[in-house]
Design an enzyme around this catalytic site. Structure first.
Site, PDB file in Angstrom:
ATOM      1  N   LYS A 226      -6.453  15.774   2.471  1.00 35.95           N
ATOM      2  CA  LYS A 226      -5.103  16.042   2.975  1.00 35.95           C
ATOM      3  C   LYS A 226      -4.320  16.729   1.879  1.00 35.95           C
ATOM      4  O   LYS A 226      -4.152  16.193   0.783  1.00 35.95           O
ATOM      5  CB  LYS A 226      -4.421  14.743   3.394  1.00 35.95           C
ATOM      6  CG  LYS A 226      -3.034  14.993   3.961  1.00 35.95           C
ATOM      7  CD  LYS A 226      -2.400  13.726   4.478  1.00 35.95           C
ATOM      8  CE  LYS A 226      -1.007  14.004   5.011  1.00 35.95           C
ATOM      9  NZ  LYS A 226      -0.329  12.777   5.419  1.00 35.95           N
TER      10      LYS A 226
ATOM     11  N   LYS B 151      -7.092  18.132   6.813  1.00 40.67           N
ATOM     12  CA  LYS B 151      -5.749  18.410   7.310  1.00 40.67           C
ATOM     13  C   LYS B 151      -4.951  19.176   6.285  1.00 40.67           C
ATOM     14  O   LYS B 151      -4.974  18.777   5.122  1.00 40.67           O
ATOM     15  CB  LYS B 151      -5.086  17.054   7.595  1.00 40.67           C
ATOM     16  CG  LYS B 151      -3.646  17.115   7.956  1.00 40.67           C
ATOM     17  CD  LYS B 151      -3.111  15.723   8.103  1.00 40.67           C
ATOM     18  CE  LYS B 151      -1.654  15.842   8.484  1.00 40.67           C
ATOM     19  NZ  LYS B 151      -1.031  14.567   8.649  1.00 40.67           N
TER      20      LYS B 151
END
Ligand code: PBG
Length: 340
Positions: free
Chosen positions: A210, A262
């Site tokens: 992330k 992500k």
């Protein structure tokens, strides 16, 4: 004569052109038959926001078409998601009261826990019910953890809060928790908390790679975040790819059931590297900024909206995603069901 042909423009060497890739692109049926990747509604997951204390859904202005749900409209959205054949729904709660340690996130009557119960009551086991496991929606400073005296996000104190969040979310009936705060050791602590409370069957969707991304911008409005500054001391630097493999190894060792990359579009290379390295399911999160970018360009008539949406989803799938979190999940599933 043969000399002429060889010198004629566009005809040189044509007798050798036995291989013509265009043959397999001649009709929709042909293209459909030879397609290497196919999207399916069951691999799409809808992220959804539910806000405490509102009478009507509140539109998120930076994400046209997305709302902060009331408890009631969330139930309807979950039913619609199940009806569309989606794989799951990922819930984010927006509490009335925020404080320094994100108390509402661990309150059994907090909005996220209430929403998990509502959605489970609505869809049962027909849809995989997931919840964000992070403090930023609940803290008044907007960080994903608790702060020390100097205002830094304190890793290990935050883990204790995550363990408690895992227990209350599991107690509320969630199928999958999604620790998204990027604290070191978060998967381990969440797994232990779940197992210790008897929730061996609750899965962990680990936010493995992330990044500290500008593409999360519109999400801040969606959860009424008051964050000042950034998350660069805990989320990853966009300049790093190999580092994601290190995060991956840790998450797998700590017990991640599904690993996620992500955002999606600017990190398809990372997605491919992660997918090549694992034998667990891989998820991609097409985040708020990716959504906003396409919607804004389409609203201006600068891009073909529906085709662009399907192309971004196909791109994530081609890069190795087995499942995709996307704010377009329902409409994309409906389009797929129509065979478009
Ligand atoms: C953290 C979390 C965020 C998103 C999902 N989980 C915000 C952040 O890390 O800054 C962003 C999702 C999106 O932008 O669509 N709870």
């Amino acid at each position: 004569m043969s000399n002429d042909r060889q010198q004629g423009a566009g005809t040189v060497g044509l007798e050798h052109l036995g291989v013509r890739p265009r043959r397999l692109r001649t009709s929709p049926a042909m293209r459909r038959m030879v397609a290497e990747y196919r999207l399916h509604p069951a691999e799409l997951i809808l992220p959804a926001f539910v806000r405490e204390g509102i009478g009507e859904p509140v539109p998120v202005s930076s994400m046209p078409g997305v709302v902060q749900h009331t408890r009631d409209s969330l139930r309807k959205a979950a039913a619609e998601a199940a009806e569309a054949g989606l794989g799951g729904i990922m819930l984010f709660g927006v509490p009335l009261e925020k404080d320094a340690c994100g108390t509402a996130g661990t309150d059994p009557e907090g909005i996220l826990q209430v929403a998990i119960r509502d959605v489970r009551a609505e869809v049962g086991d027909d849809l995989v019910v997931m919840s964000d496991l992070c403090l930023d929606e609940f803290t008044d400073h907007g960080h994903c953890g608790v702060l020390d005296a100097a205002g830094r996000v304190e890793n290990d104190a935050t883990l204790e809060r995550y363990a408690e969040m895992a227990r209350v979310q599991a107690e509320a009936g969630v199928h999958v928790v999604g620790p998204s705060g990027m604290m070191d050791g978060q998967v381990k602590v969440v797994r232990e908390a779940l197992d210790g409370a008897g929730y061996q069957d609750v899965s962990i969707l680990a936010y493995t790679a992330k990044y500290a991304s500008a593409f999360f911008g519109p999400f801040r409005e969606a959860v009424d975040s008051s964050l000042k500054g950034d998350r660069k001391t805990y989320q990853q630097d966009p300049a790093n790819a190999r580092e994601s493999l290190r995060e991956l190894a840790l998450d797998l060792a700590e017990g991640a059931d599904i690993v996620m990359v992500k955002p999606a579009l600017p990190y398809l290379d990372v997605l491919r590297r992660v997918a090549d390295a694992v034998d667990v399911p891989v998820a991609a999160y097409q985040v708020s900024g990716e959504y906003a970018m396409v919607e804004a360009a389409a609203a201006n008539g600068w891009i073909e909206r529906d085709r662009t949406i399907m192309e971004t989803l196909t791109g994530a799938k081609r890069a190795g995603a087995n499942m995709i979190l996307t704010y377009w999940a329902v409409e994309a599933a409906q389009r797929l069901a129509r065979g478009e």
